[in-house]
Design a protein around this motif. Structure first.
Motif: not given
Length: 108
Positions: A72-73, A75-76, A79-80, A89-91, A94
């Motif tokens: 998850i981190m 993915g974040r 994403e950042a 991760g958890d999208q 977004s």
């Protein structure tokens, strides 16, 4: 840089061998790109991959560091930086923003 992680099986994280998912820009020591974080994925047989950050610096005397992070981190982290990877991760956040019409183009 190499680091051995003691988990279910002893995995050796190696920035020279593992796939790099994100590489921070690098510049001269005097530029704004003298430090950064790269994201790597360490594939494992029959187990989920490990994700880790490689913190590096071009400044003399500063040490490099490898830190394991959750999917998850990871993915974040991507994403950042404007990158979306559905397999990491958890999208959900977004995806909701994109469904409302928000995207990277509106940021600039």
């Amino acid at each position: 840089m190499k680091l051995t992680v003691h988990e279910q099986n002893q995995a050796t994280l190696d920035t020279g061998e593992d796939p790099c998912l994100f590489q921070a820009p690098r510049g001269l020591k005097e530029s704004g790109y003298s430090r950064g974080k790269d994201l790597y994925q360490h594939p494992r047989k029959d187990l989920p991959p490990l994700y880790y950050l490689h913190r590096w610096s071009l400044q003399p005397g500063e040490r490099e560091e490898i830190t394991l992070i959750s999917p998850i981190m990871a993915g974040r982290f991507l994403e950042a930086r404007g990158l979306v990877c559905q397999d990491i991760g958890d999208q959900r956040a977004s995806a909701i923003l994109r469904s409302w019409g928000y995207g990277m183009l509106e940021e600039f």
